[in-house]
Design a protein around this motif. Sequence first.
Motif, PDB file in Angstrom:
ATOM      1  N   UNK A 119      33.605  25.364  44.732  1.00 30.32           N
ATOM      2  CA  UNK A 119      34.668  24.239  45.268  1.00 30.32           C
ATOM      3  C   UNK A 119      35.879  24.311  44.577  1.00 30.32           C
ATOM      4  N   UNK A 120      36.028  24.657  43.562  1.00 32.02           N
ATOM      5  CA  UNK A 120      37.364  25.098  42.535  1.00 32.02           C
ATOM      6  C   UNK A 120      37.974  26.073  43.450  1.00 32.02           C
ATOM      7  N   UNK A 121      37.560  27.267  43.931  1.00 29.71           N
ATOM      8  CA  UNK A 121      38.059  28.205  44.486  1.00 29.71           C
ATOM      9  C   UNK A 121      38.578  27.712  45.894  1.00 29.71           C
ATOM     10  N   UNK A 122      37.888  26.937  46.455  1.00 27.23           N
ATOM     11  CA  UNK A 122      38.314  26.242  47.698  1.00 27.23           C
ATOM     12  C   UNK A 122      39.452  25.406  47.502  1.00 27.23           C
ATOM     13  N   UNK A 123      39.534  24.557  46.394  1.00 33.45           N
ATOM     14  CA  UNK A 123      40.677  24.032  46.304  1.00 33.45           C
ATOM     15  C   UNK A 123      41.761  24.575  45.989  1.00 33.45           C
ATOM     16  N   UNK A 124      41.689  25.528  45.343  1.00 31.74           N
ATOM     17  CA  UNK A 124      42.821  26.449  44.934  1.00 31.74           C
ATOM     18  C   UNK A 124      43.627  27.000  46.350  1.00 31.74           C
ATOM     19  N   UNK A 125      42.539  27.800  46.934  1.00 31.14           N
ATOM     20  CA  UNK A 125      42.906  28.117  48.341  1.00 31.14           C
ATOM     21  C   UNK A 125      43.718  27.317  49.197  1.00 31.14           C
ATOM     22  N   UNK A 126      43.067  25.788  49.229  1.00 30.92           N
ATOM     23  CA  UNK A 126      43.776  24.803  49.963  1.00 30.92           C
ATOM     24  C   UNK A 126      45.382  24.629  49.171  1.00 30.92           C
ATOM     25  N   UNK A 127      45.414  24.479  48.047  1.00 35.34           N
ATOM     26  CA  UNK A 127      46.629  24.398  47.338  1.00 35.34           C
ATOM     27  C   UNK A 127      47.646  25.713  47.897  1.00 35.34           C
ATOM     28  N   UNK A 128      47.056  26.687  47.715  1.00 37.58           N
ATOM     29  CA  UNK A 128      47.795  27.938  48.156  1.00 37.58           C
ATOM     30  C   UNK A 128      48.486  27.800  49.549  1.00 37.58           C
ATOM     31  N   UNK A 129      47.682  27.376  50.462  1.00 43.53           N
ATOM     32  CA  UNK A 129      47.926  27.097  51.699  1.00 43.53           C
ATOM     33  C   UNK A 129      48.928  26.114  52.116  1.00 43.53           C
TER      34      UNK A 129
END
Lengths: 191, 151
Positions: free
Chosen positions: A117-127
Amino acid sequence: MQQDEKKWLEASRNGDSQAFSMLVNMYAKPIYNLCYRMLGNAQDAEDAAQEAFLRAYRSINRYDPDRKLITWLLSIAAHYCIDQQRRVKAPQVSLDETAPIELAERGAGPEKAYLQQETSDEVQHLLSQISPRDRAAIILYYWYDLSYQEIASQLKLTESALKTRLHRARRSLAKVWMENEEVPLFAQEVV
Amino acid sequence: MKSIDIGKDMLNPGEQAAWSKIEHSFSSVKPVKPRKGFATRWLFVEQKHAIAEQKRRELWLAVGNGTAILAILCVIAITLWPQFSLPGTVFAGALESLLNGLAFIVTSISLGLSLFRSFSLLVWLGVATAFFSLLAMWTALFSRTSVQVEN
């Protein structure tokens, strides 16, 4: 499956919304995932995916059966999300409203789920740091098994323009990553 | 998960290292999925849109009909204006014709409403135009005949 799809498409062309809902059921995941990665929160992704399917249903007679249905649907969804982002302008990432990721290996434990979930959030932030068109190009390239030609045709770009976009997006993302590298989460690996 | 095969050499070493980590993050992210019942919710949304569309069409139809009725009444009034000053029997005849015309229009509207779902707006507009043209011709003919009878 292919036969069912043809049958449902034919029925949808004759105004059978129930038949189209079978196609919706079939392609809900990839379309929703694209909308989620584009818009950054669950509610907007749900609305955008619903709207994309609605648009597809309304213009089903314009669908070219020579194209893959998923490609056509992704194209509609991507354009809708790009338009939404242009209207709103500001990135819409809200980590409070993130969608639950698909935990195929739920049995692996809460720690792994948390990290995913954390990685998903970070990827989302990057995008959210790149333009909607660049984001669409990156998402379609990474999360969908589409060729350069298919993505370029979906985004109404030439292949070389698409490659330029991908390169520019990659560089922007790398810069954002480097700026945030001190955040420990980025360095974590999800096993 | 694919890897972008173009322009890697155009990134500096720091960017390349960062990009490798991003690629790793991308590959470890699972796809998100909608809440259960997405297709059912879509059907509901579709029905809501269809109803809204139907209402919008009916509104346009009502506005079009209202305008058409007003236009016809104007045409009839202008055409029959000289006869309003004629003896009562002629005026009564004209009034009866007017009422008959209105009854015809009302019947046509209800028929049109029931047929509207079967025809596109364009077809309907064509029919309406033809109908109004015929009605105008009939009114003009009636007026001319009335004047001739009086003479």
